[in-house]
Motif scaffolding. Structure first.
Motif, PDB file in Angstrom:
ATOM      1  N   VAL A 267     -13.809   0.117  -2.614  1.00  0.00           N
ATOM      2  CA  VAL A 267     -12.413  -0.313  -2.549  1.00  0.00           C
ATOM      3  C   VAL A 267     -11.803  -0.174  -3.936  1.00  0.00           C
ATOM      4  O   VAL A 267     -12.342  -0.695  -4.912  1.00  0.00           O
ATOM      5  N   VAL A 268     -10.689   0.536  -4.024  1.00  0.00           N
ATOM      6  CA  VAL A 268      -9.964   0.691  -5.285  1.00  0.00           C
ATOM      7  C   VAL A 268      -8.654  -0.084  -5.160  1.00  0.00           C
ATOM      8  O   VAL A 268      -7.824   0.223  -4.299  1.00  0.00           O
ATOM      9  N   ALA A 269      -8.488  -1.080  -6.014  1.00  0.00           N
ATOM     10  CA  ALA A 269      -7.292  -1.923  -5.960  1.00  0.00           C
ATOM     11  C   ALA A 269      -6.881  -2.262  -7.389  1.00  0.00           C
ATOM     12  O   ALA A 269      -7.283  -3.280  -7.945  1.00  0.00           O
ATOM     13  N   SER A 270      -6.101  -1.379  -7.980  1.00  0.00           N
ATOM     14  CA  SER A 270      -5.678  -1.547  -9.372  1.00  0.00           C
ATOM     15  C   SER A 270      -4.183  -1.824  -9.444  1.00  0.00           C
ATOM     16  O   SER A 270      -3.399  -1.305  -8.649  1.00  0.00           O
TER      17      SER A 270
ATOM     18  N   LEU B 135      -0.371   3.116  -7.080  1.00  0.00           N
ATOM     19  CA  LEU B 135      -0.891   4.123  -6.162  1.00  0.00           C
ATOM     20  C   LEU B 135      -1.437   5.328  -6.926  1.00  0.00           C
ATOM     21  O   LEU B 135      -2.492   5.882  -6.564  1.00  0.00           O
ATOM     22  N   GLU B 136      -0.759   5.735  -7.990  1.00  0.00           N
ATOM     23  CA  GLU B 136      -1.223   6.864  -8.800  1.00  0.00           C
ATOM     24  C   GLU B 136      -2.545   6.544  -9.489  1.00  0.00           C
ATOM     25  O   GLU B 136      -3.425   7.407  -9.596  1.00  0.00           O
ATOM     26  N   VAL B 137      -2.692   5.315  -9.953  1.00  0.00           N
ATOM     27  CA  VAL B 137      -3.969   4.902 -10.539  1.00  0.00           C
ATOM     28  C   VAL B 137      -5.075   5.021  -9.500  1.00  0.00           C
ATOM     29  O   VAL B 137      -6.157   5.576  -9.760  1.00  0.00           O
ATOM     30  N   GLY B 138      -4.808   4.505  -8.307  1.00  0.00           N
ATOM     31  CA  GLY B 138      -5.804   4.562  -7.238  1.00  0.00           C
ATOM     32  C   GLY B 138      -6.198   5.983  -6.876  1.00  0.00           C
ATOM     33  O   GLY B 138      -7.381   6.285  -6.676  1.00  0.00           O
TER      34      GLY B 138
ATOM     35  N   HIS C 295     -16.946   6.833   0.665  1.00  0.00           N
ATOM     36  CA  HIS C 295     -15.728   6.425   1.388  1.00  0.00           C
ATOM     37  C   HIS C 295     -14.898   5.542   0.456  1.00  0.00           C
ATOM     38  O   HIS C 295     -15.315   4.425   0.110  1.00  0.00           O
ATOM     39  N   VAL C 296     -13.747   6.035   0.047  1.00  0.00           N
ATOM     40  CA  VAL C 296     -12.903   5.315  -0.906  1.00  0.00           C
ATOM     41  C   VAL C 296     -11.630   4.840  -0.203  1.00  0.00           C
ATOM     42  O   VAL C 296     -10.908   5.643   0.395  1.00  0.00           O
ATOM     43  N   VAL C 297     -11.370   3.544  -0.281  1.00  0.00           N
ATOM     44  CA  VAL C 297     -10.169   2.953   0.307  1.00  0.00           C
ATOM     45  C   VAL C 297      -9.282   2.472  -0.834  1.00  0.00           C
ATOM     46  O   VAL C 297      -9.691   1.621  -1.625  1.00  0.00           O
ATOM     47  N   VAL C 298      -8.077   3.022  -0.923  1.00  0.00           N
ATOM     48  CA  VAL C 298      -7.167   2.686  -2.015  1.00  0.00           C
ATOM     49  C   VAL C 298      -6.099   1.705  -1.540  1.00  0.00           C
ATOM     50  O   VAL C 298      -5.395   1.955  -0.557  1.00  0.00           O
TER      51      VAL C 298
ATOM     52  N   LEU D 173     -18.742  -1.609  -3.583  1.00  0.00           N
ATOM     53  CA  LEU D 173     -18.223  -1.716  -4.945  1.00  0.00           C
ATOM     54  C   LEU D 173     -16.708  -1.837  -4.887  1.00  0.00           C
ATOM     55  O   LEU D 173     -16.056  -1.228  -4.035  1.00  0.00           O
ATOM     56  N   VAL D 174     -16.151  -2.617  -5.806  1.00  0.00           N
ATOM     57  CA  VAL D 174     -14.707  -2.712  -5.971  1.00  0.00           C
ATOM     58  C   VAL D 174     -14.340  -2.237  -7.376  1.00  0.00           C
ATOM     59  O   VAL D 174     -14.995  -2.613  -8.356  1.00  0.00           O
ATOM     60  N   ILE D 175     -13.312  -1.410  -7.459  1.00  0.00           N
ATOM     61  CA  ILE D 175     -12.791  -0.975  -8.757  1.00  0.00           C
ATOM     62  C   ILE D 175     -11.345  -1.438  -8.864  1.00  0.00           C
ATOM     63  O   ILE D 175     -10.524  -1.139  -7.995  1.00  0.00           O
ATOM     64  N   THR D 176     -11.054  -2.166  -9.920  1.00  0.00           N
ATOM     65  CA  THR D 176      -9.704  -2.654 -10.161  1.00  0.00           C
ATOM     66  C   THR D 176      -9.259  -2.189 -11.537  1.00  0.00           C
ATOM     67  O   THR D 176      -9.926  -1.381 -12.173  1.00  0.00           O
TER      68      THR D 176
END
Length: 380
Positions: free
Chosen positions: A6-9, A19-22, A37-40, A289-292
């Motif tokens: 999960v990408v939530a920055s 959205l561009e960061v994601g 599998h990446v969910v933005v 994993l989560v990326i913020t």
């Protein structure tokens, strides 16, 4: 083995939006691990990007209209409607934001939240029963006088003359008339999305803390602080609500105070409410994993900022969180305690701030490659 990430920055302000960061992080991950599998999720904490963050994840419609900007200019602003049109999502930055005017043109005494009031009025005319208002990123310091005026509250000087709703005139208010306030707003639930707990006045108040970035000098800020204190007492006499010391009253140059006082709003931590609105927790619970991230991460980021809200949700479900940031301070212990497992800044060689901001998408993607490579190797 493919991972779910999960990408939530938050945005990197002045450079790339959420959205561009994601998308850049996703690009970096898939450069090495195309099967992951990446969910933005674009996110925000009540400031810039709040409408986009919610509307990207929720079904609804976007409304566009011309309103008055923070210094009287005409601007095109947007807000969202969800829940079959019954709920409006409004952000102050759209109509009254710092990004709507060049730094050299800032004039704190001429600022007004009138345009944000016009957005609220339009939503009321569409029959909404609930309004979320994000209070970050304003160029204003009028205590909500402008918004209140747009919604029918009238302000008069000692001679009984109507006052233009700008910061410079807060000190001239002698009487307030709420009898013409738009009646429909009495039946609408108003929720303020804030990432600060500042009161309206004093050393931690709207003027002294946020006024300098809005072009105010020390003499102007002292005058504005005194004027807002007097205005708050007068408003309390009229409404019976004593809100100047309430948490969040100082948000958006005192707009928080105006909404709490004249329109019975309530304040909530912006990121917690937004994460709930976009239903991100159920996705994080199933992630590996989560990326913020955000533009600048330091010890203050723990106070209601978007990445910490994300990390705390992930921590609740035992999912590690990594932050990719534009820049990072050296003392980040509070963030580690709050659920951030590691912080990676995107600057990979000596460069100017301008270079970093210009090249942010590629720098973010490259950092994401480093992060995902490390993660896959230690998770085997």
């Amino acid at each position: 083995m493919a991972e779910t990430i999960v990408v939530a920055s938050d945005s990197f302000k002045g450079s790339v939006n959420s959205l561009e960061v994601g998308r850049s992080i996703c690009q970096g991950i898939h450069a090495l691990y195309p099967d992951d599998h990446v969910v933005v999720f674009p996110i925000a904490d009540g400031g810039e990007g709040t409408v986009d963050a919610i509307m990207t994840s929720r079904e609804g419609s976007r409304i566009s209209l011309n309103v008055q900007g923070p210094f009287g200019q005409t601007v095109e602003a947007h807000y969202g409607l969800i829940d079959n049109g019954s709920t409006a999502i409004i952000e102050t930055a759209e109509a009254s934001g710092l990004t709507l005017v060049a730094k050299e043109d800032l004039d704190i005494l001429q600022s007004s939240t009138y345009g944000t009031g016009e957005l609220v009025k339009d939503a009321l005319n569409k029959g909404v029963s609930k309004i979320y208002i994000g209070l970050g990123g304003s160029a204003t310091n009028d205590g909500g006088m402008g918004l209140a005026a747009a919604l029918g509250v009238r302000f008069f000087d000692e001679a009984g003359q109507s006052l233009k709703p700008i910061s410079a005139n807060v000190s001239k208010i002698a009487s307030i008339d709420t009898s013409q306030k738009i009646k429909a707003i009495a039946d609408v639930e108003i929720v303020l999305l804030v990432d600060v707990d500042n009161p309206l006045c004093g050393e931690r108040g709207a003027s002294f803390v946020y006024g300098p970035q809005k072009g105010g000098n020390i003499e102007q800020l002292r005058d504005l602080d005194r004027a807002l204190d007097r205005y708050a007492d007068l408003a309390a006499e009229v409404t019976g609500r004593h809100e100047k010391d309430s948490a969040g009253a100082g948000a958006a140059g005192g707009l928080g105070f105006g909404l709490l006082t004249f329109f019975n709003a309530r304040a909530e931590k912006g990121i917690a409410t937004i994460l709930e609105l976009i239903a991100i927790e159920e996705v994080i619970a199933k992630a590996d994993l989560v990326i913020t991230g955000e533009g600048q991460m330091d010890s203050q980021s723990v106070n209601g900022k978007a990445p910490i809200g994300v990390a705390q949700l992930a921590q609740k479900h035992g999912v590690p969180t990594i932050a990719i940031v534009g820049g990072a301070a050296t003392d980040l212990d509070a963030l580690y305690d709050a659920g951030i497992s590691g912080v990676f800044d995107i600057v990979n060689s000596p460069m100017s701030l301008k270079e970093a901001m210009t090249n942010a998408p590629s720098l973010i993607a490259n950092t994401a490659k480093n992060v995902i490579s490390f993660y896959h190797r230690i998770s085997k």
